[in-house]
Design a protein around this motif. Structure first.
Motif, PDB file in Angstrom:
ATOM      1  N   ARG A  50       0.788  -1.225   0.000  1.00  0.00           N
ATOM      2  CA  ARG A  50       0.000   0.000   0.000  1.00  0.00           C
ATOM      3  C   ARG A  50       0.833   1.296   0.000  1.00  0.00           C
ATOM      4  O   ARG A  50       0.539   2.253   0.721  1.00  0.00           O
ATOM      5  CB  ARG A  50      -0.979   0.016   1.180  1.00  0.00           C
ATOM      6  CG  ARG A  50      -2.243   0.791   0.789  1.00  0.00           C
ATOM      7  CD  ARG A  50      -3.162   0.983   1.951  1.00  0.00           C
ATOM      8  NE  ARG A  50      -4.128  -0.092   2.087  1.00  0.00           N
ATOM      9  CZ  ARG A  50      -5.186  -0.026   2.899  1.00  0.00           C
ATOM     10  NH1 ARG A  50      -5.399   1.040   3.629  1.00  0.00           N
ATOM     11  NH2 ARG A  50      -6.017  -1.023   2.974  1.00  0.00           N
ATOM     12  N   ALA A 136      11.854  -1.877  -0.698  1.00  0.00           N
ATOM     13  CA  ALA A 136      12.124  -1.108   0.522  1.00  0.00           C
ATOM     14  C   ALA A 136      13.050   0.050   0.200  1.00  0.00           C
ATOM     15  O   ALA A 136      13.898  -0.053  -0.692  1.00  0.00           O
ATOM     16  CB  ALA A 136      12.751  -2.001   1.584  1.00  0.00           C
ATOM     17  N   ILE A 189      12.527   0.996   4.936  1.00  0.00           N
ATOM     18  CA  ILE A 189      11.100   1.282   5.069  1.00  0.00           C
ATOM     19  C   ILE A 189      10.361   0.684   3.880  1.00  0.00           C
ATOM     20  O   ILE A 189      10.718   0.927   2.734  1.00  0.00           O
ATOM     21  CB  ILE A 189      10.829   2.803   5.136  1.00  0.00           C
ATOM     22  CG1 ILE A 189      11.553   3.413   6.341  1.00  0.00           C
ATOM     23  CG2 ILE A 189       9.326   3.088   5.209  1.00  0.00           C
ATOM     24  CD1 ILE A 189      11.397   4.922   6.462  1.00  0.00           C
ATOM     25  N   SER A 190       9.340  -0.098   4.189  1.00  0.00           N
ATOM     26  CA  SER A 190       8.553  -0.716   3.128  1.00  0.00           C
ATOM     27  C   SER A 190       7.075  -0.510   3.439  1.00  0.00           C
ATOM     28  O   SER A 190       6.456  -1.309   4.136  1.00  0.00           O
ATOM     29  CB  SER A 190       8.893  -2.213   3.062  1.00  0.00           C
ATOM     30  OG  SER A 190       8.121  -2.837   2.066  1.00  0.00           O
ATOM     31  N   GLY A 191       6.550   0.607   2.962  1.00  0.00           N
ATOM     32  CA  GLY A 191       5.116   0.858   3.149  1.00  0.00           C
ATOM     33  C   GLY A 191       4.807   1.709   4.360  1.00  0.00           C
ATOM     34  O   GLY A 191       5.679   1.989   5.175  1.00  0.00           O
ATOM     35  N   PRO A 192       3.535   2.105   4.470  1.00  0.00           N
ATOM     36  CA  PRO A 192       3.104   2.840   5.653  1.00  0.00           C
ATOM     37  C   PRO A 192       3.035   1.899   6.848  1.00  0.00           C
ATOM     38  O   PRO A 192       3.010   0.684   6.683  1.00  0.00           O
ATOM     39  CB  PRO A 192       1.706   3.340   5.275  1.00  0.00           C
ATOM     40  CG  PRO A 192       1.224   2.406   4.223  1.00  0.00           C
ATOM     41  CD  PRO A 192       2.438   1.888   3.506  1.00  0.00           C
ATOM     42  N   SER A 193       3.014   2.457   8.026  1.00  0.00           N
ATOM     43  CA  SER A 193       2.991   1.623   9.232  1.00  0.00           C
ATOM     44  C   SER A 193       1.713   0.784   9.252  1.00  0.00           C
ATOM     45  O   SER A 193       0.665   1.215   8.774  1.00  0.00           O
ATOM     46  CB  SER A 193       3.122   2.518  10.464  1.00  0.00           C
ATOM     47  OG  SER A 193       1.911   2.676  11.130  1.00  0.00           O
ATOM     48  N   LYS A 194       1.812  -0.424   9.776  1.00  0.00           N
ATOM     49  CA  LYS A 194       0.644  -1.308   9.758  1.00  0.00           C
ATOM     50  C   LYS A 194       0.706  -2.312  10.894  1.00  0.00           C
ATOM     51  O   LYS A 194       1.741  -2.500  11.521  1.00  0.00           O
ATOM     52  CB  LYS A 194       0.547  -2.048   8.427  1.00  0.00           C
ATOM     53  CG  LYS A 194       1.706  -2.972   8.114  1.00  0.00           C
ATOM     54  CD  LYS A 194       1.438  -3.743   6.830  1.00  0.00           C
ATOM     55  CE  LYS A 194       2.569  -4.661   6.442  1.00  0.00           C
ATOM     56  NZ  LYS A 194       3.665  -4.000   5.739  1.00  0.00           N
ATOM     57  N   TYR A 204      -3.788  -0.210   8.407  1.00  0.00           N
ATOM     58  CA  TYR A 204      -2.663   0.687   8.149  1.00  0.00           C
ATOM     59  C   TYR A 204      -2.729   1.919   9.050  1.00  0.00           C
ATOM     60  O   TYR A 204      -3.799   2.311   9.515  1.00  0.00           O
ATOM     61  CB  TYR A 204      -2.643   1.101   6.681  1.00  0.00           C
ATOM     62  CG  TYR A 204      -2.220  -0.033   5.789  1.00  0.00           C
ATOM     63  CD1 TYR A 204      -0.883  -0.191   5.445  1.00  0.00           C
ATOM     64  CD2 TYR A 204      -3.132  -0.980   5.336  1.00  0.00           C
ATOM     65  CE1 TYR A 204      -0.483  -1.254   4.649  1.00  0.00           C
ATOM     66  CE2 TYR A 204      -2.743  -2.044   4.547  1.00  0.00           C
ATOM     67  CZ  TYR A 204      -1.418  -2.175   4.200  1.00  0.00           C
ATOM     68  OH  TYR A 204      -1.011  -3.217   3.425  1.00  0.00           O
ATOM     69  N   PRO A 209       3.720   6.645   9.837  1.00  0.00           N
ATOM     70  CA  PRO A 209       2.885   7.264   8.807  1.00  0.00           C
ATOM     71  C   PRO A 209       1.688   6.396   8.393  1.00  0.00           C
ATOM     72  O   PRO A 209       1.805   5.175   8.298  1.00  0.00           O
ATOM     73  CB  PRO A 209       3.847   7.443   7.636  1.00  0.00           C
ATOM     74  CG  PRO A 209       5.184   7.557   8.278  1.00  0.00           C
ATOM     75  CD  PRO A 209       5.137   6.665   9.484  1.00  0.00           C
ATOM     76  N   VAL A 210       0.580   7.068   8.141  1.00  0.00           N
ATOM     77  CA  VAL A 210      -0.617   6.395   7.651  1.00  0.00           C
ATOM     78  C   VAL A 210      -0.487   6.185   6.137  1.00  0.00           C
ATOM     79  O   VAL A 210      -1.005   5.236   5.579  1.00  0.00           O
ATOM     80  CB  VAL A 210      -1.863   7.240   7.986  1.00  0.00           C
ATOM     81  CG1 VAL A 210      -3.135   6.566   7.506  1.00  0.00           C
ATOM     82  CG2 VAL A 210      -1.928   7.523   9.476  1.00  0.00           C
TER      83      VAL A 210
END
Lengths: 218, 260, 472
Positions: A50, A136, A189-194, A204, A209-210
């Motif tokens: 995402r 990433a 970093i791979s994607g928004p935080s989840k 997510y 970060p959202v």
């Protein structure tokens, strides 16, 4: 040194040498991907977690940044005035009216923590390089672009250069000679935080970060 | 554990290790296994001094008590013939755990030689005898439960399936979570009966859900567990009990002209 | 046999809770599928597992030298290294650091070692607040529970249960069963906790000796918050987490995230090599590393059990364990549940307390088959069954021989005698065959849910003779 330390090490030493170290071949076996394949894999992998990935050029990325900032109705955008992106961002913001406020605080984060935590909508940062295989970005935060920029605001916009794409994480470590000296903090970093902590269902935007937006300079 | 295994050429003679469970409860399965091998022109020797592989004591942590039993088996199979075992679990004990039982002891070499000769029945039929089966039975739907030891320790899940697939009138159906343990685990079922019961309940349901008429397994422990549960709880399509058979009995019954 | 009775009680409770059973079954099915999808190429996976096993085995073989190197490099980088033989010492070290800073508010990232230390309990008793920030840990902290899974601590709860818990603890937040909404509520509550915290605590996934780097794997960003925002960061880890080279990290990371949750990589991989340097604008000004032994060096002394220290805490063994799936994490009564817990916990806390755990396995091998670093889990479970009943008192495991009962030992002695003597054995089976009609068809717990197996009229020994199969 402490007694605990001596005792622990003594117990490990007492064990003797029955277990020989294992010979390890640490040469990374890198896939044979060309630039297009790397870009393709990176985009696919990032999108699968995402991330919004926008292909841009070295010339037009600030315009894209401005357009996205507007489209997402950001009230403000945190950036690093002494960072590698500053000059172009500032020029673009001067050229257009009605863009979100550009924010910067060139003091230690401790001094404006409250604002950072509760008032900043988004931050834009550069990246050091990226990894195609797993999708990433690699960040080595600097005094100019501190660690919290990519962490605290709800939206993180990152500029990634396709020329800096490595095939794998192992390649990045080897090619960039990380062992020569690690930074205070190195990040992938791979994607928004989840989180999937509730019923294994992905949600997510937990603490980081959202939204994660990547401007990929091809 | 699918280590490439070396299989010998077809021998003239083999030993058959029947296992204590088969000896006492499912002798027809052992006999069927021996007849399948004999039909391929191999002489089958059944040493009368064989007892149990020793696994129950071994898995309960009683290692000294295991050794005496193991030594009896080793004495009982002295010649250099392959030893065929109609159970993944017991074969795993003989092949993989015997060397552990005697690790570091003077008998280790002797035990190692013995273990190298051990084969689970289906792998022996497929890989050594290269058996070709002709199905004489009526069309039927069969579910296969491969014991965990057969699957993971002996690596013979494919051999089980390959044999059933040779039978033209047998439709092999696949139950959900087919690689999951049935909950037998030897003394586990006695020490932890409630967990075991929960596991076998799910296994029986999954098999029943396939609509299979028969359940086949290469291990009588699993079979005793699953069919025992099905009979007690009336699990099965319209409560018709699913017939459970050892794979050797099943193969023999469907391919032996006299029986069909 | 107190522990067995207590274990049985917990098992009963779990098995009779259909909601709990459903929660675990669904979650474990999902996790198994995710892992399988993450490693579509089984040959490549096997090669990677071999690499992972070798990296961990190598690091353990050189552990002494690597710990010294890690300490030297961390110290050179400005990370303060502390050693603790026991959890009491480790807790004391953490408390001392807090007191030195006049700090009373700690925010925590997910750390199984801090659970092992029972750090929250300890610090709270001293008047401090410790807030768990990992969503799952936060949920169970609200409900005063322990983790039921090492990767997904609140996996035993359904979203409805969590929604009711949130409502109870945060009456001001509107009730919602929507997972994203609940997640956002937690974000809001915890954001101010990150903001206020004076000390951040984290675990460590890999500690790299070569560079003095602490690596953390996470998805939520709470780990980064804990290690970035508060002025002091304390990392607690077991001594076995050290690896030799930075190049050892990528394969382990891939194995960890893929095995744990089917991810090619976690959202964040956070590598910390020093506290804030002059000129840097954020990050903790102090970083502490607490190296905890708590029996690890004792486990280390046993050539076979040594392999349990390879664990990278992915949880795949529990996800694939048919027993864990049925009874869930709390039934184990140990900090770490599932196969690896049944191997490690008895070694750390004694067979006299946790000897029942290695017996609660069918030795089906599913755990060993998926372990990313090829820990021979069934073999180690088996070994601990031996340790608890052996009577020679020569092993290093705590509580050795504690589960030996005279009655059971006698049964096995008789069993052994009968099966080592063919004539006795044959006599026994013949008798069983003769008297099969009068053998009771209720045999203990077996027949509670199963019909009793029927003894055959003729044994295979007899049939083989009758059918003319040679004896030799």
């Amino acid at each position: 040194m402490s007694k605990a330390r001596d005792n622990i090490l003594a117990r490990l030493r007492a064990r003797g040498v029955e277990k020989a170290p294992v010979e390890l071949d640490r040469t990374p076996a890198s896939p044979d991907w060309n630039r297009e394949e790397r870009i393709d894999r990176f985009c696919k992998a990032m999108r699968s977690v995402r991330t919004e990935v926008h292909p841009v050029s070295a010339a037009d990325w600030p315009e894209k940044l401005a357009a996205l900032a507007k489209e997402k109705q950001l009230r403000n955008l945190l950036y690093a005035p002494a960072g590698p992106l500053a000059e172009k961002i500032e020029a673009t913001w001067r050229a257009h009216a009605g863009l979100p406020e550009l924010v910067t605080r060139e003091v230690d984060v401790d001094g404006w923590k409250e604002e950072l935590f509760f008032d900043i909508d988004a931050a834009v940062t550069s990246t050091r390089s990226a990894i195609a295989e797993v999708g990433a970005m690699i960040l080595w935060p600097t005094p100019e672009e501190p660690r919290t920029f990519s962490l605290v605001p709800p939206v993180h916009i990152a500029v990634v250069e396709a020329n800096q794409l490595h095939n794998t994480f192992a390649d990045a470590i080897a090619a960039e000679d990380w062992t020569a000296g690690m930074p205070t903090n190195a990040l992938l970093i791979s994607g928004p935080s989840k989180s999937a902590d509730i019923e294994q269902t992905l949600a997510y935007g937990v603490h980081g970060p959202v939204e994660l937006i990547v401007l990929l300079i091809e | 554990m699918s280590l490439a295994k070396h299989y010998p050429d077809k021998p003239d003679k083999v030993y058959f290790f029947g296992t204590c469970l088969i000896d006492l409860l499912y002798p027809e399965a052992g006999l069927a296994g021996m007849q399948l091998i004999k039909r391929e022109g191999v002489q089958v020797i059944f040493p009368q001094d064989q007892t149990c592989c020793g696994q129950p004591a071994w898995n309960s942590g009683y290692r000294d008590e295991t050794r005496a039993v193991v030594l009896n088996q080793i004495r009982t199979f002295p010649q250099d013939y392959p030893i065929v075992v109609p159970s993944g679990s017991c074969a795993g004990m003989l092949r993989h755990h015997y060397p552990e039982v005697f690790k570091g002891l003077p008998e280790a070499g002797l035990v190692e030689d013995f273990s190298q000769r051990v084969f689970e029945l289906t792998e022996f039929l497929v890989n050594v005898l290269k058996i070709e089966l002709q199905d004489l039975g009526e069309p039927t739907k069969v579910a296969l439960h491969t014991a965990c030891s057969a699957r993971r320790e002996m690596g013979v899940a494919d051999e089980h399936e390959a044999l059933l697939r040779q039978l033209g009138n047998v439709q092999l159906v696949e139950q959900a979570r087919k690689a999951e343990c049935c909950g037998f685990g030897g003394t586990f079922a006695v020490k932890h009966p409630d967990i075991s019961a929960a596991m076998v309940a799910d296994k029986a349901q999954a098999i029943s859900d396939t609509g299979a008429e028969q359940l086949v397994s290469g291990d009588c422990g699993c079979l005793m567990n699953i069919t025992g549960y099905m009979q007690h709880q009336d699990v099965g399509p319209q409560n018709h009990h699913i017939r459970g058979q050892h794979i050797a009995s099943f193969l023999w019954e469907r391919t032996n002209a006299a029986e069909s | 046999m107190q522990q067995k009775a207590e274990f049985d009680q917990r098992v009963q409770k779990a098995l009779n809770n259909p909601q709990l059973r459903r929660n675990f079954r669904i979650a474990m099915d999902g996790l198994m599928e995710k892992r399988s999808n993450a490693f579509p190429d089984k040959v490549a996976l096997e090669a990677l597992r071999v690499t992972g096993a070798n990296i961990r085995a190598n690091a353990l073989a050189k552990q002494l030298e690597l710990l010294e190197q890690l300490e030297a490099n961390c110290t050179r980088n400005g990370i303060q290294v502390h050693w603790a033989e026991t959890i009491e010492q480790a807790n004391r070290i953490v408390l001392d650091i807090m007191q030195r800073h006049n700090a009373s508010r700690m925010i925590k990232g997910k750390s199984m070692v801090s659970e092992e230390m029972e750090l929250n309990h300890f610090l709270e008793a001293q008047g401090n607040s410790c807030i768990e920030s990992d969503l799952g840990e936060y949920i169970i902290q609200l409900d005063h529970e322990t983790p039921s899974h090492i990767i997904a601590p609140a996996i035993h709860k359904s979203k409805q249960e969590i929604a009711r818990l949130f409502k109870e603890k945060h009456p001001d937040i509107p009730y919602s069963e929507d997972i994203e909404t609940m997640t956002r509520s937690a974000r809001k509550v915890l954001r101010s906790k990150f903001y206020e915290a004076e000390v951040g605590l984290s675990g460590v996934n890999f500690a790299v000796a070569e560079t003095g780097t602490l690596c953390l794997v996470e998805n939520e960003g709470n780990g980064r918050m804990c290690t970035t925002v508060p002025p002091v960061h304390i990392a607690v880890t077991g001594i076995e987490k050290v690896v030799e080279k930075l190049a050892d990290v990528p394969p382990l990371l891939k194995l960890l995230t893929g095995s744990a949750a089917g991810q090619h990589i976690s959202t964040y991989f956070n590598m910390i090599s020093s506290p804030r340097k002059p000129g840097e604008r954020d990050g903790p000004t102090e970083v502490h590393l607490v190296l905890l032994d708590n029996q690890r060096s004792r486990i280390y002394a046993d050539e076979e059990l040594f392999d349990s220290l390879r664990c990278i805490r992915c949880g795949a063994c529990m996800n694939h364990c048919p027993v864990y799936t049925r009874i869930g994490g709390h039934a184990y009564g140990s900090l770490i549940p599932g196969p690896i817990g049944s191997v490690i916990e008895p070694q750390k806390f004694g067979l006299e307390n946790f000897g029942v755990l290695p017996t609660a396995s069918t030795l089906c091998g599913a755990c060993g088959e998926v372990c990313p670093v090829k820990i021979p889990l069934p073999k180690l479970l088996h070994r601990l069954r031996y340790e608890q009943v052996r009577s020679d008192h020569t092993g290093a495991t705590i509580g050795q021989g504690s589960q030996r009962s005279a009655k059971e030992a006698l049964i096995w002695k008789l069993w052994s005698w009968a099966h080592a003597n063919p004539a006795v054995y044959r006599g026994g089976t013949r008798l069983a065959g003769l008297f099969r009609g009068i053998i009771p068809n209720k045999i203990g717990p077996w027949t509670r849910v199963r019909t009793a197996p029927k003894i055959a009229p003729k044994s295979l020994h007899q049939l083989a003779r009758e059918e003319g199969f040679d004896n030799e």
